[in-house]
Design a protein around this motif. Structure first.
Motif, PDB file in Angstrom:
ATOM      1  N   ALA A  23      79.709  78.019  47.022  1.00 46.55           N
ATOM      2  CA  ALA A  23      79.348  78.436  48.394  1.00 46.55           C
ATOM      3  C   ALA A  23      78.444  77.394  49.042  1.00 46.55           C
ATOM      4  O   ALA A  23      78.563  77.075  50.230  1.00 46.55           O
ATOM      5  CB  ALA A  23      78.657  79.802  48.343  1.00 46.55           C
ATOM      6  N   LEU A  24      77.556  76.818  48.243  1.00 50.43           N
ATOM      7  CA  LEU A  24      76.652  75.768  48.762  1.00 50.43           C
ATOM      8  C   LEU A  24      77.478  74.551  49.173  1.00 50.43           C
ATOM      9  O   LEU A  24      77.284  73.977  50.251  1.00 50.43           O
ATOM     10  CB  LEU A  24      75.618  75.399  47.692  1.00 50.43           C
ATOM     11  CG  LEU A  24      74.642  74.274  48.014  1.00 50.43           C
ATOM     12  CD1 LEU A  24      73.827  74.574  49.274  1.00 50.43           C
ATOM     13  CD2 LEU A  24      73.691  74.032  46.832  1.00 50.43           C
ATOM     14  N   GLN A  25      78.451  74.190  48.327  1.00 45.91           N
ATOM     15  CA  GLN A  25      79.283  73.021  48.654  1.00 45.91           C
ATOM     16  C   GLN A  25      80.080  73.300  49.934  1.00 45.91           C
ATOM     17  O   GLN A  25      80.193  72.428  50.804  1.00 45.91           O
ATOM     18  CB  GLN A  25      80.243  72.698  47.511  1.00 45.91           C
ATOM     19  CG  GLN A  25      81.148  71.494  47.821  1.00 45.91           C
ATOM     20  CD  GLN A  25      81.946  71.018  46.622  1.00 45.91           C
ATOM     21  OE1 GLN A  25      82.086  71.746  45.638  1.00 45.91           O
ATOM     22  NE2 GLN A  25      82.438  69.796  46.679  1.00 45.91           N
ATOM     23  N   LYS A  26      80.546  74.528  50.097  1.00 46.13           N
ATOM     24  CA  LYS A  26      81.341  74.877  51.288  1.00 46.13           C
ATOM     25  C   LYS A  26      80.469  74.806  52.546  1.00 46.13           C
ATOM     26  O   LYS A  26      80.855  74.228  53.562  1.00 46.13           O
ATOM     27  CB  LYS A  26      81.903  76.295  51.097  1.00 46.13           C
ATOM     28  CG  LYS A  26      83.154  76.562  51.891  1.00 46.13           C
ATOM     29  CD  LYS A  26      84.032  77.648  51.209  1.00 46.13           C
ATOM     30  CE  LYS A  26      85.198  77.982  52.142  1.00 46.13           C
ATOM     31  NZ  LYS A  26      84.950  79.202  52.927  1.00 46.13           N
ATOM     32  N   ALA A  27      79.265  75.334  52.452  1.00 46.49           N
ATOM     33  CA  ALA A  27      78.371  75.314  53.625  1.00 46.49           C
ATOM     34  C   ALA A  27      77.956  73.875  53.942  1.00 46.49           C
ATOM     35  O   ALA A  27      78.029  73.433  55.089  1.00 46.49           O
ATOM     36  CB  ALA A  27      77.143  76.185  53.347  1.00 46.49           C
ATOM     37  N   PHE A  28      77.576  73.106  52.899  1.00 48.66           N
ATOM     38  CA  PHE A  28      77.140  71.719  53.114  1.00 48.66           C
ATOM     39  C   PHE A  28      78.311  70.891  53.640  1.00 48.66           C
ATOM     40  O   PHE A  28      78.170  70.095  54.570  1.00 48.66           O
ATOM     41  CB  PHE A  28      76.593  71.132  51.814  1.00 48.66           C
ATOM     42  CG  PHE A  28      76.067  69.735  51.943  1.00 48.66           C
ATOM     43  CD1 PHE A  28      76.752  68.662  51.380  1.00 48.66           C
ATOM     44  CD2 PHE A  28      74.906  69.485  52.657  1.00 48.66           C
ATOM     45  CE1 PHE A  28      76.277  67.366  51.523  1.00 48.66           C
ATOM     46  CE2 PHE A  28      74.414  68.183  52.800  1.00 48.66           C
ATOM     47  CZ  PHE A  28      75.101  67.131  52.237  1.00 48.66           C
ATOM     48  N   GLY A  29      79.495  71.117  53.039  1.00 45.54           N
ATOM     49  CA  GLY A  29      80.693  70.393  53.496  1.00 45.54           C
ATOM     50  C   GLY A  29      81.026  70.739  54.940  1.00 45.54           C
ATOM     51  O   GLY A  29      81.414  69.857  55.720  1.00 45.54           O
ATOM     52  N   GLY A  30      80.806  72.006  55.320  1.00 46.83           N
ATOM     53  CA  GLY A  30      81.041  72.434  56.708  1.00 46.83           C
ATOM     54  C   GLY A  30      80.141  71.658  57.659  1.00 46.83           C
ATOM     55  O   GLY A  30      80.592  71.117  58.679  1.00 46.83           O
ATOM     56  N   LEU A  31      78.879  71.544  57.284  1.00 45.59           N
ATOM     57  CA  LEU A  31      77.938  70.763  58.112  1.00 45.59           C
ATOM     58  C   LEU A  31      78.405  69.314  58.213  1.00 45.59           C
ATOM     59  O   LEU A  31      78.550  68.753  59.298  1.00 45.59           O
ATOM     60  CB  LEU A  31      76.535  70.796  57.492  1.00 45.59           C
ATOM     61  CG  LEU A  31      75.516  69.839  58.126  1.00 45.59           C
ATOM     62  CD1 LEU A  31      75.177  70.242  59.564  1.00 45.59           C
ATOM     63  CD2 LEU A  31      74.238  69.744  57.287  1.00 45.59           C
ATOM     64  N   MET A  32      78.707  68.709  57.063  1.00 42.53           N
ATOM     65  CA  MET A  32      78.982  67.269  57.024  1.00 42.53           C
ATOM     66  C   MET A  32      80.324  66.918  57.675  1.00 42.53           C
ATOM     67  O   MET A  32      80.586  65.757  57.942  1.00 42.53           O
ATOM     68  CB  MET A  32      78.940  66.749  55.593  1.00 42.53           C
ATOM     69  CG  MET A  32      77.585  66.909  54.910  1.00 42.53           C
ATOM     70  SD  MET A  32      76.183  66.356  55.918  1.00 42.53           S
ATOM     71  CE  MET A  32      76.373  64.582  55.802  1.00 42.53           C
ATOM     72  N   SER A  36      83.050  62.027  52.535  1.00 38.93           N
ATOM     73  CA  SER A  36      83.889  62.890  51.676  1.00 38.93           C
ATOM     74  C   SER A  36      83.563  62.649  50.197  1.00 38.93           C
ATOM     75  O   SER A  36      83.464  63.606  49.413  1.00 38.93           O
ATOM     76  CB  SER A  36      85.376  62.636  51.949  1.00 38.93           C
ATOM     77  OG  SER A  36      85.656  61.270  51.723  1.00 38.93           O
ATOM     78  N   THR A  37      83.330  61.388  49.837  1.00 44.54           N
ATOM     79  CA  THR A  37      82.966  61.114  48.437  1.00 44.54           C
ATOM     80  C   THR A  37      81.641  61.791  48.104  1.00 44.54           C
ATOM     81  O   THR A  37      81.490  62.417  47.057  1.00 44.54           O
ATOM     82  CB  THR A  37      82.864  59.592  48.200  1.00 44.54           C
ATOM     83  OG1 THR A  37      84.152  59.001  48.422  1.00 44.54           O
ATOM     84  CG2 THR A  37      82.406  59.277  46.781  1.00 44.54           C
ATOM     85  N   LEU A  38      80.686  61.716  49.017  1.00 43.50           N
ATOM     86  CA  LEU A  38      79.378  62.343  48.741  1.00 43.50           C
ATOM     87  C   LEU A  38      79.544  63.850  48.583  1.00 43.50           C
ATOM     88  O   LEU A  38      79.083  64.433  47.595  1.00 43.50           O
ATOM     89  CB  LEU A  38      78.378  62.059  49.867  1.00 43.50           C
ATOM     90  CG  LEU A  38      76.976  62.589  49.533  1.00 43.50           C
ATOM     91  CD1 LEU A  38      76.098  61.467  48.994  1.00 43.50           C
ATOM     92  CD2 LEU A  38      76.304  63.271  50.697  1.00 43.50           C
ATOM     93  N   VAL A  39      80.251  64.507  49.511  1.00 44.66           N
ATOM     94  CA  VAL A  39      80.385  65.972  49.444  1.00 44.66           C
ATOM     95  C   VAL A  39      81.081  66.385  48.140  1.00 44.66           C
ATOM     96  O   VAL A  39      80.723  67.372  47.512  1.00 44.66           O
ATOM     97  CB  VAL A  39      81.149  66.509  50.666  1.00 44.66           C
ATOM     98  CG1 VAL A  39      81.479  67.992  50.511  1.00 44.66           C
ATOM     99  CG2 VAL A  39      80.336  66.279  51.939  1.00 44.66           C
TER     100      VAL A  39
END
Ligand SMILES: NNC(=O)[C@@H](O)[C@H](O)[C@H](O)COP(=O)(O)O
Ligand SMILES: [Zn+2]
Length: 440
Positions: free
Chosen positions: A194-203, A313-316
């Motif tokens: 969920a954290l990756q999804k939220a952070f990825g959404g921001l980025m 994308s690599t970072l996320v």
């Protein structure tokens, strides 16, 4: 001809945009403390990092002969010790640096070994090494940084109270994250997802969306003051957030990295305090002078707060999505057991402290000798060391060789040498050195 195990190094300094200007930069002052034909400190030029080691991007040299440290270690492998040279060849296992930070560094992470090999093979220009880069920072002056994801409850709080952040993350992603974060029990995996999804959404926000929401964020911060983000969270109060948003906006304009502030722990270190970042841990240093030590690599994956190459994308995809209170990221030094203080040092409260991260490539010892004649004698090490003086002056000795050392001077110490540091400062002053070493 045998190579003396103690010799002074001439080290290079690089001028990344975020460095402190001119002689305000410790990296510049330390580089300028050693005679060099091609370094004249310019008052309006940024000086970011002093590099000490064998890395080819900025190789250190023997001051006397001008030979690179790599060249000397290739010819005299005894300087590294048999175990170290057997495993790492002639290259030092670590890269030792001084950073002088005026503006925030990039939102970044350093790839683990496997990913580093893939990135280096795919894009050697942007990823010059095939090695991981776990790193440790020890504050020389008060230091600020963003390190590792906040406890999820704090991120949930900001998603609930900072509308521009929630808009960029996405209302659904934010709601799903808040739900996952509030679920007290349950294992970590779905929370990290969920954290990756939220952070990825921001980025993944577009430049136009960021431009719009950054203006809303800055206006909100200015109008709400200490009540911003409902007063913030215990680790980062509303007024601190207002100052940080305003400062980073002043430094980088409409940059998505400013929103990352709400996802990452904001940490301040006092001199001598330290933190350790494993590979794939997200971070961005914000201000201050630090000693930094890392595995020998210059691989940086960036996603914001930088004019350099970004690889969002690599970072996320690569991050650990570990989340924890910042105190769990700080490193606690311990008394170094392989050094003996003389009576003067002992009675004047001098100390020899070890920073020992859970990796093989390096450890760092900080030696603080207080007052004239304070002395520390180090047991021989089976491995290479680099010593830098960051304050005061004294002498450094190995066997019959004894040299003066003062702020900014850097020395290489070869394997199995008994090292002695003695202060030559006034009775109320300090002689401080940092020693990076590898012993396996
Ligand atoms: N955390 N610190 C480091 O990783 C340093 O050793 C790196 O050299 C800097 O982060 C490089 O930062 P930029 O890519 O210029 O933003
Ligand atoms: Zn880093």
């Amino acid at each position: 001809m045998a190579q003396a195990p103690l010799f002074r190094l001439q080290c290079g300094v690089n001028s990344y945009e975020w460095g402190k200007k001119g002689s305000e930069s410790a990296a510049a002052r330390y580089a300028a403390a050693t005679p060099s034909d091609d370094l004249t400190i310019q008052a309006d030029k940024p000086y970011a990092e002093l590099w000490m080691g064998t890395h080819p991007s900025n190789p250190s040299r023997d001051l006397q002969t001008g030979r690179t440290l790599l060249d000397l270690c290739s010819q005299h492998q005894g300087l590294l010790s048999e175990p170290v040279s057997a495993k790492y060849g002639a290259k030092l296992p670590f890269l030792f640096k001084v950073l002088s930070v005026n503006k925030a560094l990039s939102i970044q992470a350093h790839p683990n070994k496997k990913l580093a090999e893939q990135l280096h093979a795919r894009d050697p220009k942007n990823y010059p090494d095939d090695n991981h880069k776990p790193e440790m920072a020890i504050a020389i002056t008060p230091f600020e940084g963003l390190c590792g994801f906040r406890p999820l409850g704090e991120v949930a709080h900001f998603l609930e109270t900072v509308k521009p952040l929630r808009t960029l993350v996405g209302e659904d992603e934010a709601a799903q994250f808040i739900q996952a974060a509030k679920d007290e029990g349950g294992d970590e995996a779905p929370k990290k997802k969920a954290l990756q999804k939220a952070f990825g959404g921001l980025m993944s926000s577009s430049a136009d969306e960021v431009e719009k929401e950054i203006n809303n964020l800055v206006a909100l911060a200015k109008s709400e003051g200490a009540d911003f983000a409902a007063g913030g969270v215990p680790s980062t109060k509303g007024d601190v957030l207002v100052e940080l948003v305003t400062r980073l906006h002043g430094q980088y304009g409409s940059d998505i990295g400013i929103f990352v502030l709400f996802f990452l722990n904001f940490v301040t270190l006092q001199p001598g305090e330290a933190l350790f970042l494993v590979a794939d841990d997200i971070h961005a240093y914000v201000s201050g002078d630090i000693i930094e030590c890392m595995a020998a690599s210059d691989n940086v994956v960036r996603a914001g707060l930088t004019p350099k190459f970004k690889d969002v994308s690599t970072l996320v995809d690569m991050l650990t999505y570990n989340y924890a209170p910042i105190d769990e990221q700080k490193m606690n030094p311990t008394e170094y057991p392989y050094a003996t203080l003389n009576r003067t040092a002992y009675s004047s409260g001098s100390e020899v402290m070890l920073y020992d991260p859970p990796i093989e490539e390096f450890s760092v010892v900080r030696t603080l000798l207080h007052g004239e004649g304070a002395k520390a004698t180090f047991d021989p090490l089976e491995g290479p060391s680099i010593v830098i003086c960051t304050n005061g002056k004294g002498t450094i000795a190995v066997g019959d060789a004894k040299h003066e050392i003062e702020e900014g001077h850097v020395y290489f110490v070869g394997s199995t040498a008994e090292l002695i540091l003695e202060s030559a400062v006034g009775k109320e002053e300090d002689f401080t050195t940092f020693k990076a070493f590898c012993e396996i």
